[in-house]
Design a protein around this motif. Structure first.
Motif, mmCIF file in Angstrom:
data_model
loop_
_atom_site.group_PDB
_atom_site.id
_atom_site.type_symbol
_atom_site.label_atom_id
_atom_site.label_comp_id
_atom_site.label_asym_id
_atom_site.label_seq_id
_atom_site.Cartn_x
_atom_site.Cartn_y
_atom_site.Cartn_z
ATOM 1 N N ILE A 31 38.893 -33.137 -19.288
ATOM 2 C CA ILE A 31 37.528 -32.639 -19.467
ATOM 3 C C ILE A 31 36.509 -33.662 -18.962
ATOM 4 C CG2 ILE A 31 38.114 -31.159 -21.420
ATOM 5 C CD1 ILE A 31 36.951 -33.351 -23.254
ATOM 6 N N ASP A 32 36.996 -34.735 -18.330
ATOM 7 C CA ASP A 32 36.132 -35.846 -17.919
ATOM 8 C C ASP A 32 36.636 -36.394 -16.588
ATOM 9 O OD1 ASP A 32 34.696 -38.228 -17.616
ATOM 10 O OD2 ASP A 32 34.712 -38.688 -19.746
ATOM 11 N N THR A 33 35.815 -36.326 -15.551
ATOM 12 C CA THR A 33 36.234 -36.798 -14.233
ATOM 13 C C THR A 33 36.509 -38.293 -14.207
ATOM 14 O OG1 THR A 33 33.896 -36.999 -13.595
ATOM 15 C CG2 THR A 33 35.027 -34.962 -12.993
ATOM 16 N N ARG A 34 35.953 -39.041 -15.176
ATOM 17 C CA ARG A 34 36.169 -40.497 -15.181
ATOM 18 C C ARG A 34 37.598 -40.862 -15.558
ATOM 19 N NH1 ARG A 34 31.194 -41.691 -19.103
ATOM 20 N NH2 ARG A 34 32.225 -39.870 -20.042
ATOM 21 N N SER A 35 38.285 -39.996 -16.289
ATOM 22 C CA SER A 35 39.661 -40.264 -16.689
ATOM 23 C C SER A 35 40.649 -39.268 -16.080
ATOM 24 C CB SER A 35 39.787 -40.229 -18.216
ATOM 25 O OG SER A 35 39.334 -38.982 -18.732
ATOM 26 N N LEU A 36 40.158 -38.409 -15.192
ATOM 27 C CA LEU A 36 41.008 -37.392 -14.576
ATOM 28 C C LEU A 36 42.101 -38.029 -13.724
ATOM 29 C CD1 LEU A 36 39.978 -34.050 -13.080
ATOM 30 C CD2 LEU A 36 41.169 -35.643 -11.573
ATOM 31 N N LEU A 41 44.450 -30.121 -14.588
ATOM 32 C CA LEU A 41 43.535 -28.984 -14.631
ATOM 33 C C LEU A 41 42.236 -29.491 -15.247
ATOM 34 C CD1 LEU A 41 42.846 -25.894 -14.523
ATOM 35 C CD2 LEU A 41 43.722 -25.796 -16.883
ATOM 36 N N PHE A 42 41.147 -29.435 -14.508
ATOM 37 C CA PHE A 42 39.849 -29.868 -15.029
ATOM 38 C C PHE A 42 39.174 -28.687 -15.715
ATOM 39 C CE2 PHE A 42 35.212 -30.375 -14.524
ATOM 40 C CZ PHE A 42 35.046 -31.537 -15.258
ATOM 41 N N ILE A 43 38.718 -28.887 -16.950
ATOM 42 C CA ILE A 43 38.094 -27.828 -17.741
ATOM 43 C C ILE A 43 36.603 -28.112 -17.842
ATOM 44 C CG2 ILE A 43 38.088 -26.622 -19.944
ATOM 45 C CD1 ILE A 43 41.009 -27.548 -20.269
ATOM 46 N N ALA A 44 35.799 -27.215 -17.317
ATOM 47 C CA ALA A 44 34.355 -27.423 -17.235
ATOM 48 C C ALA A 44 33.687 -26.972 -18.529
ATOM 49 C CB ALA A 44 33.793 -26.663 -16.037
ATOM 50 N N LEU A 45 33.698 -27.837 -19.516
ATOM 51 C CA LEU A 45 33.039 -27.547 -20.791
ATOM 52 C C LEU A 45 31.557 -27.888 -20.719
ATOM 53 C CD1 LEU A 45 35.659 -28.978 -23.311
ATOM 54 C CD2 LEU A 45 35.367 -26.597 -22.605
ATOM 55 N N ARG A 46 30.792 -27.313 -21.642
ATOM 56 C CA ARG A 46 29.368 -27.635 -21.756
ATOM 57 C C ARG A 46 29.149 -28.447 -23.021
ATOM 58 N NH1 ARG A 46 29.824 -22.537 -19.838
ATOM 59 N NH2 ARG A 46 28.639 -21.988 -17.948
ATOM 60 N N VAL A 55 32.770 -30.152 -11.118
ATOM 61 C CA VAL A 55 33.988 -29.536 -10.603
ATOM 62 C C VAL A 55 34.298 -30.012 -9.194
ATOM 63 C CG1 VAL A 55 35.012 -27.343 -9.873
ATOM 64 C CG2 VAL A 55 33.888 -27.521 -12.097
ATOM 65 N N ALA A 56 33.296 -30.090 -8.344
ATOM 66 C CA ALA A 56 33.528 -30.546 -6.968
ATOM 67 C C ALA A 56 34.120 -31.947 -6.959
ATOM 68 C CB ALA A 56 32.224 -30.507 -6.170
ATOM 69 N N ALA A 57 33.584 -32.835 -7.794
ATOM 70 C CA ALA A 57 34.105 -34.204 -7.875
ATOM 71 C C ALA A 57 35.533 -34.209 -8.404
ATOM 72 C CB ALA A 57 33.206 -35.050 -8.772
ATOM 73 N N ALA A 58 35.827 -33.338 -9.370
ATOM 74 C CA ALA A 58 37.178 -33.273 -9.925
ATOM 75 C C ALA A 58 38.183 -32.839 -8.858
ATOM 76 C CB ALA A 58 37.209 -32.306 -11.104
ATOM 77 N N LEU A 59 37.833 -31.817 -8.085
ATOM 78 C CA LEU A 59 38.734 -31.352 -7.025
ATOM 79 C C LEU A 59 38.904 -32.412 -5.947
ATOM 80 C CD1 LEU A 59 37.505 -27.650 -6.763
ATOM 81 C CD2 LEU A 59 39.589 -28.490 -7.876
ATOM 82 N N ALA A 66 40.430 -26.074 -11.423
ATOM 83 C CA ALA A 66 39.384 -26.240 -12.428
ATOM 84 C C ALA A 66 39.176 -24.922 -13.155
ATOM 85 C CB ALA A 66 38.083 -26.699 -11.792
ATOM 86 N N MET A 67 39.080 -24.990 -14.483
ATOM 87 C CA MET A 67 38.748 -23.809 -15.279
ATOM 88 C C MET A 67 37.234 -23.694 -15.355
ATOM 89 S SD MET A 67 39.329 -22.923 -19.316
ATOM 90 C CE MET A 67 41.113 -23.041 -19.355
#
Length: 468
Positions: A31-36, A41-46, A55-59, A66-67
């Motif tokens: 849920i955090d690109t810093r520890s991805l 699977l990146f989950i885009a929570l609010r 999401v773009a950075a995660a991919l 990404a969810m």
């Protein structure tokens, strides 16, 4: 672990009801690109920020997919996306699916004091016996519990889930999601009393962990204290087997004797009448009681109690939960940092002060307590803070405080015990860091919202640099 991914496209689609391209294999969740990690699977929570903006950075960082519940900015339509109606609901669905497919034995832990430490004791003790899964930190809320469940490795034999709350009605739905075979309730104290109104209401909310207990499950709860009878009644209503722990003669797991040192504990306990020894490399009577709760859960999960206790001889607390660190100083000597900075209530502050009082301080060393506001206490806050002044004065040579509530405690101290008071941790940190000297033992404690990690970082900044 086999080469099977944690989540395949088909499993993700079936669990969430969402749409996703074929051929995706997620090896983890983030849920955090810093520890991805690549393959997550990146989950885009609010939360404070909208995860869709990352999401773009995660991919780009190697996420398998990404969810999302909307098309994120700068992400093409053909990107590997798991599209769902709501990402938080999608995460909960993944958690439920992971729980349903798991063959592990599950324990869940809640309580006002000691729940994270008890969870860690269970995790570390069980891991010495078989593959064990638990949250990497205090992931115990509406997103932390499903995330922990959804990250469950396929080969785990044990799982330990921590469940927390801030308000009434938060524990039961998380307990139903986790469906533990063993539910642990640690000590009840006046944490969040500002939201719930009384300790009795806190006990009722904590007992709601039993709403999710599996048929034939076990409830592990304190034998001591004013809420013991009610917790036992709630456990019976849930149809659970009862296992109590503590110092009361009636306890199923009873602390018979305890000997504490500055760095650890040696104790004897009775487990359903069987006498066992307990050695812990962490100080404090409260740590021994946490170990009793963990032992009760481990035995109920089918673990060998003797081997479990042997594993606890190597127990290591997490950051902010009693970690000890010697900090060498440029001017010579070193001081001891007792990092209790993650959270605080009256019971946990009293326990931390007792540990500080046990620390040796070679001259000219001093015992220094550093205390930040205890939050979410409502109208009880001022009185509860002032009530700790006698314990702080008895344990410490100097007391440093920050926050408006801790001003009351600071002013209630004898003048000779007052170090300094500051409005917040950022203001207190440099004052304290410049005052510490060799031989000191410094204990830092406060609610998470008081940001006492800022003080810990400043103290660690005093470390003597060792040439590479």
């Amino acid at each position: 672990m086999t080469g099977t991914p944690l989540w395949s496209s088909e499993e993700l689609r079936e669990a969430t009801g969402g749409s996703i391209p074929e051929g995706i294999a997620a090896t983890g969740l983030s849920i955090d690109t810093r520890s991805l990690q690549p393959g997550d699977l990146f989950i885009a929570l609010r939360d404070q920020r909208d995860g869709h903006d990352f999401v773009a950075a995660a991919l780009d960082s190697g996420a398998a997919a990404a969810m999302v519940d909307r098309l994120p900015p700068e992400v093409p339509e053909q990107a590997p996306l798991l599209r769902v109606a709501d990402t938080l609901a999608g995460l909960a669905a993944l958690g439920a699916a992971a729980r349903a497919r798991s063959t592990a034995r599950f324990a869940a832990v809640t309580g006002s004091v000691g729940k994270t430490t008890t969870k860690e004791m269970l995790r570390q003790g069980l891991a010495a016996l078989a593959p064990t899964h638990a949250a990497v930190a205090s992931y115990n809320n509406h997103w932390g519990v499903p995330l922990t469940l959804a990250r469950q490795p396929r080969d785990a034999a044990y799982a330990v889930i921590e469940i927390g709350m801030n308000n009434r009605g938060e524990i039961a739905p998380l307990a139903r999601l986790a469906r533990p075979e063993v539910a642990v309730i640690t000590i009840i104290a006046a944490a969040h009393v500002g939201h719930l109104g009384s300790e009795a209401e806190i006990a009722e909310e904590k007992a709601d962990i039993l709403a999710g207990i599996a048929p034939g499950g076990t409830a592990v709860f304190p034998a001591d204290g004013p809420h013991a009878a009610r917790l036992a009644e709630r456990a019976r209503e849930a149809g659970a087997r009862l296992v109590s722990f503590g110092e009361a003669e009636r306890a199923d797991i009873r602390l018979l004797d305890w000997q504490g040192t500055a760095t650890g504990s040696i104790a004897h306990l009775s487990l359903h009448g069987m006498r066992l020894g307990l050695k812990l490399p962490v100080p404090g009577r409260h740590m021994a009681l946490n170990a009793l709760a963990a032992l009760g859960a481990a035995e109920a999960l089918g673990a060998d109690p003797v081997r479990f206790l042997a594993a606890l001889e190597g127990f290591s607390p997490t950051a902010g939960r009693g970690q000890r660190q010697a900090i060498p100083l440029e001017e010579g000597g070193e001081f001891l940092l007792l990092d209790e900075s993650y959270n605080a209530n009256t019971a946990s502050v009293a326990a931390a002060l007792a540990v500080l009082a046990a620390q040796p301080t070679p001259p000219p060393g001093r015992r220094i307590a550093v205390l930040g506001d205890m939050l979410e206490l409502g109208e009880h806050g001022p009185d509860l803070h002032r009530s700790l002044a006698p314990a702080a004065a008895a344990a410490a040579d100097l007391v440093y405080c920050c926050g408006p509530l801790m001003r009351g405690l600071f002013e209630a101290l004898p003048p000779g015990k007052r170090g300094a008071h500051a409005p917040d941790s950022a203001s207190l940190a440099p004052v304290l860091a410049s005052a510490v000297r060799g031989g000191d033992a410094v204990m830092v404690k406060g609610s998470l919202g008081s940001r006492m990690a800022t003080v810990v970082a400043a103290l660690k900044g005093r470390r003597k640099e060792v040439p590479a």
